[in-house]
Design a protein around this motif. Structure first.
Motif, mmCIF file in Angstrom:
data_model
loop_
_atom_site.group_PDB
_atom_site.id
_atom_site.type_symbol
_atom_site.label_atom_id
_atom_site.label_comp_id
_atom_site.label_asym_id
_atom_site.label_seq_id
_atom_site.Cartn_x
_atom_site.Cartn_y
_atom_site.Cartn_z
ATOM 1 N N ARG A 188 0.824 -1.211 0.000
ATOM 2 C CA ARG A 188 0.000 0.000 0.000
ATOM 3 C C ARG A 188 0.861 1.265 0.000
ATOM 4 N NH1 ARG A 188 -2.127 3.556 -1.101
ATOM 5 N NH2 ARG A 188 -4.197 4.426 -0.661
ATOM 6 N N ALA B 47 -9.529 7.271 9.108
ATOM 7 C CA ALA B 47 -9.188 6.749 7.784
ATOM 8 C C ALA B 47 -10.415 6.761 6.904
ATOM 9 C CB ALA B 47 -8.675 5.317 7.910
ATOM 10 N N SER B 48 -10.184 6.766 5.587
ATOM 11 C CA SER B 48 -11.322 6.645 4.683
ATOM 12 C C SER B 48 -11.071 5.519 3.691
ATOM 13 C CB SER B 48 -11.567 7.967 3.952
ATOM 14 O OG SER B 48 -10.403 8.397 3.300
ATOM 15 N N VAL B 49 -12.138 4.993 3.146
ATOM 16 C CA VAL B 49 -12.018 3.975 2.100
ATOM 17 C C VAL B 49 -11.216 4.597 0.951
ATOM 18 C CG1 VAL B 49 -13.308 2.538 0.470
ATOM 19 C CG2 VAL B 49 -14.187 2.934 2.788
ATOM 20 N N GLY B 50 -10.240 3.872 0.427
ATOM 21 C CA GLY B 50 -9.348 4.433 -0.586
ATOM 22 C C GLY B 50 -8.077 4.980 0.023
ATOM 23 N N GLY B 51 -8.059 5.097 1.351
ATOM 24 C CA GLY B 51 -6.866 5.554 2.053
ATOM 25 C C GLY B 51 -6.026 4.382 2.554
ATOM 26 N N VAL B 52 -5.335 4.560 3.680
ATOM 27 C CA VAL B 52 -4.407 3.524 4.137
ATOM 28 C C VAL B 52 -4.821 2.899 5.481
ATOM 29 C CG1 VAL B 52 -2.465 4.491 2.846
ATOM 30 C CG2 VAL B 52 -2.852 5.239 5.202
#
Lengths: 360, 360
Positions: free
Chosen positions: A101, A187-192
């Motif tokens: 990632r 955190a957000s979806v698409g993040g780490v």
């Protein structure tokens, strides 16, 4: 990958701390595993050397652009003196997922697990044997190339360090008060958020300190899109027992895929207790409490194993869970998982891995 | 804060690179500024010492939990040989904002700026004088306490290192193709995207490399909530000129408050060119192009100053901006800002700060 791991023995061994003064992450053993990566050579020069300072260029990229990931697992002493690991394959796999990632070169998982086992063999005298104690294992990797342009580093260092640790709670579980965070997002979806990057932890500290100042032990994070769905607690996954059924947030892409989380789910399935992974709004939890159906809430993670939640505060509402007592399911899960980890409960799942030749 | 900055002179000075071989972030000067923080003492022992390796404990918290932030600014040589900085007060302020967000102890802004100036005085022979070259200044701070429990570090190191850099584009601006990212998210409101944390950059690298592999120079990030509003480009802010008016994403909490961004807005206001900070969906940009109204697109940041965008790809649509030529406004902004920075254009805004006694 079958590189030979070289060994340099420390000349004078450290004094070991007594088992009642271990704490967490304070003491480090005599040796560490180190390996280097260069673009041309790949991962090379695996070695076990005396634990000691690293020499870093001030321009080393980790200080500037934060390419750094880690794992955490433990070595446990069993009653017959053997040493074992708990589901280490999952940590090795997630180590590489974290690397990928952040565009860090991955490592052969079997090789890394073997390196950890070899390090444990050298450090077997450091593995504590008192009730509840263990040897915490920290594999990590970070960018070392001296360059301050923004791009992935071409040089990395991978280390494994070991730290003898006490039981997180001493003799018994202790329910904690939790603050449902509304201002900060983890955190957000698409993040780490689904991997163990160093930056995820840095980003969580301000919220954690603010919650502590208000008297809470931990934060319950909500999702970044709608600020209403439950994500995880501090650095643990979270479970709710509602009217006889257990629910935990599904792996949405912003939640860590915890080893203890997965073990809890597998145990519940094995015991025939209904468990669902799904989107759960914080409102649903408070509604369940209002109906008198919220039976237990607990966190699950490597450090604490199972951490019962006694109180939840969301906006201006505070609810008490199970009268702030440890719930029977939380206790059963804690006892079973630690029982398997310490070799006192039969391991019906083949979760434990013996460390060859280590016998303390 | 009026601590004396001690000085240790390097014994043998390095060879300086020729000005046509500077690159970016490759060469470092003879000395660096260093200062330490301990909980009991606060920031202490400011010193200018020879640039050289740091000694770090393997358990130093920066490697594990990523508490690290930075700033970037430049020192410019003017035609009369004086050296100046461009709006350094904004970098000092943001330095502290970044610290606060990661629960890192802040520093007196005037003291830090003074330390940078003192370092520049020592390193004045390193400030390049060729057209377009400058001395890049990198102040940064990171956690050094050897402890692997998750909480803010109690020890930190603050450094300033210097690197002579060439012009980003050589002699002339070059429009770049940009990929509108849909899968990965850079930051969310409530997160750390509006400050310069090391982890933000680590988190962006995979998306950047994937876009490069498809032939794009940079990524245009979208918002985390709806995945439709424009945020920023790579490590720059972004501007769109539509039908005679300029728009740029508002500072929503997930966008960096760029020094060049602010300078562009102030210049446009001064020139009487309409400029708005607002939420802008990527669909609006493509619609404006379809109507023939999208006149220019450009990024703004310290490294590139102004970077014209020649092409934007979103899903399966690619649009060309201004026939992939540099727009007149992009060029005017670039010329004016670099003119002010290098002391060739009158500074009507009091943006430049002379570095006392530095005369190359």
């Amino acid at each position: 990958m079958s590189q030979h791991i070289s060994f340099v023995q420390r000349e004078e061994l450290k004094n070991k701390p007594s088992s009642d003064a271990l704490g967490f992450g304070v003491h480090y053993t005599d040796h560490m595993f180190v390996m280097d990566y260069e673009e041309e050579q790949g991962w090379h020069d695996p070695r076990i050397i005396p634990y000691g300072p690293l020499t870093m260029d001030p321009a080393a990229m980790v200080f500037h652009y934060g390419q750094a990931i880690f794992e955490g697992l433990k070595a446990y002493t069993t009653p017959d003196g053997t040493v074992q690991l708990f589901r280490p394959d999952r940590n090795m796999k997630r180590f590489n997922q974290s690397c990928e990632r952040l565009h860090i070169p991955t490592i052969d998982e079997d090789f890394l697990l073997n390196a950890i086992q070899q390090l444990l063999l050298k450090e077997k005298d450091w593995i504590p044997t008192e009730e509840g104690t263990s040897l915490y294992i920290r594999p990590y990797v970070f960018a070392t190339e001296p360059f301050i342009g923004v791009r992935p580093s071409k040089q990395y260092k991978l280390l494994v360090i070991l730290s003898p640790v006490g039981s997180y709670y001493g003799d018994q579980l202790s329910p904690v008060p939790i603050y449902v965070e509304e201002k900060y997002i983890r955190a957000s979806v698409g993040g780490v958020g689904e991997v163990k990057t160093a930056g995820n932890y840095a980003a969580s500290m301000k919220a954690q300190k603010e919650a502590e100042a208000k008297g809470y032990s931990q934060i319950l994070w909500l999702d970044s899109k709608e600020n209403k769905y439950v994500e995880e607690v501090g650095s643990m996954n979270i479970f709710f027992k509602i009217n006889g059924e257990v629910v935990t947030p599904e792996l949405s892409g912003s939640i860590l895929n915890g080893v203890t989380r997965n073990s809890v789910i597998e145990l519940l399935n094995y015991w025939g207790i209904p468990v669902r992974e799904e989107k759960i709004s914080i409102q649903e939890i408070f509604d369940a409490h209002a109906r008198g159906e919220l039976e237990e809430v607990f966190g699950a993670g490597t450090a604490v194993v199972i951490s019962p939640v006694g109180e939840l505060t969301w906006k201006d509402q505070t609810i008490q869970v199970n009268d702030k007592n440890i719930g029977p399911l939380s206790q059963r899960l804690y006892d079973t998982i630690t029982g398997i980890q310490f070799g006192k409960t039969e391991d019906e799942f083949n979760w434990t891995v013996q460390v060859d030749e280590v016998r303390v």
